[in-house]
Design a protein around this motif. Structure first.
Motif, short mmCIF file in Angstrom:
data_model
loop_
_atom_site.label_atom_id
_atom_site.label_comp_id
_atom_site.label_asym_id
_atom_site.label_seq_id
_atom_site.Cartn_x
_atom_site.Cartn_y
_atom_site.Cartn_z
N LYS A 1 0.83 -1.20 0.00
CA LYS A 1 0.00 0.00 0.00
C LYS A 1 0.85 1.25 0.00
O LYS A 1 1.96 1.26 0.55
N MET A 2 0.33 2.26 -0.64
CA MET A 2 0.97 3.57 -0.62
C MET A 2 0.26 4.44 0.41
O MET A 2 -0.96 4.29 0.63
N GLU B 1 -9.46 1.14 3.54
CA GLU B 1 -8.37 0.67 4.40
C GLU B 1 -8.70 0.99 5.86
O GLU B 1 -9.25 2.04 6.16
N GLU C 1 -10.44 4.74 5.82
CA GLU C 1 -10.24 5.72 4.76
C GLU C 1 -10.58 5.09 3.41
O GLU C 1 -10.31 3.91 3.18
N GLY D 1 -3.74 4.60 -1.74
CA GLY D 1 -3.68 5.66 -0.73
C GLY D 1 -5.01 6.38 -0.64
O GLY D 1 -5.76 6.45 -1.62
N ALA D 2 -5.29 6.92 0.53
CA ALA D 2 -6.61 7.51 0.77
C ALA D 2 -6.79 8.82 0.01
O ALA D 2 -5.86 9.60 -0.14
N GLU E 1 -10.38 4.27 -0.52
CA GLU E 1 -9.24 4.13 -1.43
C GLU E 1 -9.66 3.50 -2.77
O GLU E 1 -10.80 3.08 -2.95
N ILE F 1 -6.68 1.72 9.11
CA ILE F 1 -5.35 1.97 9.66
C ILE F 1 -5.48 2.00 11.17
O ILE F 1 -6.52 2.42 11.71
MG MG Z 1 -4.32 4.14 3.35
#
Ligand code: MG
Ligand code: OOG
Length: 248
Positions: A51-52, A128, A96, A219-220, A98, A130
């Motif tokens: 993941k970025m 995602e 978040e 990424g979000a 994505e 986190i």
């Molecule tokens: Mg993320």
């Protein structure tokens, strides 16, 4: 440090920011991340993606960290679409919205943007979860990289054609029917495909390939939102569809 972070994740017990005790470099942080994930592999977990992070301004500003980061995703983190995940597994989880790419051909070198298309065979809406292992979700760039970029859970919707234009798509995070975050795919580095290119460069720098079949989270697009037990969490991405899960 890798052991402290692995244990914190396993026991869902937060720890103090490691960099406050011993400052360390970004290279050290990626070495700690690798060692920490190797402990998961020793327990039988498998690498299923990467993941970025901090690919959007909203995320950088929310967390006060202004550099791209990347982390590793294991099979233990994958939540089935429409499924459940136990709240007790987490410390202070946030969700978040994505976009996820599916890697068709192993990415083993830095790619140009034009080359990325040949390595991806599908895209999907995703959420995602986190869950920083640090107290109060506070960290430096080095801390969060060492902590595998807060990676803890992710859920991916139905795969769609990678030919769908990913620019300017509305992205929403909905909790119990209420839109709590609304953003646009352009917030992800201008276009989510840029995130594939950056992943190829960032991982290559640390000798990590992105194997065929991997999930690659871009990424979000918005800030992340704290979760509560019992919530139903949904991400809707215009043209790609939606995906949800529940916290039980
Ligand atoms: Mg993320
Ligand atoms: C770090 C993870 C960032 C994203 O999508 O930007 C990330 C964190 O915010 O705890 O996953």
């Amino acid at each position: 440090m890798a052991q402290i972070l692995d244990r914190a994740a396993k026991d869902a017990k937060p720890v103090a920011q490691l960099s406050h005790q011993h400052p360390f470099s970004e290279d050290d942080a990626y070495a700690i991340q690798k060692l920490s994930i190797e402990q998961r592999f020793e327990r039988g977990e498998k690498l299923i993606g990467l993941k970025m992070g901090f690919t959007s301004r909203a995320k950088m500003e929310q967390m006060g960290v202004h550099d791209l980061i990347w982390g590793r995703l294991t099979d233990d983190m994958l939540i089935s679409a429409g499924g459940d995940t136990p709240f007790g597994k987490y410390i202070h989880p946030r969700a978040e919205p994505e976009i996820c790419f599916r890697v068709a051909k192993t990415i083993d070198k830095p790619l140009t943007l034009e080359a990325c298309k040949a390595y991806i065979d599908a895209v999907a809406p995703a959420t995602e979860i986190i869950d920083s292992r640090y107290e109060n979700f506070k960290f430096s760039l080095e801390d969060v990289v060492a902590d595998n970029c807060s990676s803890t859970g992710f859920v991916v919707g139905e795969w769609q054609s990678p030919e769908i234009d990913l620019s300017d798509l509305k992205i929403e995070l909905i909790i119990d029917g209420e839109t709590v975050q609304s953003g646009n795919s352009n917030a992800i580095l201008g276009n989510p495909w840029e995130s594939v290119m950056e992943a190829s460069r960032c991982c290559n720098k640390y000798g990590q390939t992105i194997p065929a079949g991997s999930y690659l989270m871009a990424g979000a697009a918005t800030s992340a939102v704290y979760l509560e037990p019992g919530q139903r969490v949904r991400t809707i991405v215009e043209k790609l569809g939606e995906v949800d899960f529940s916290l039980v």
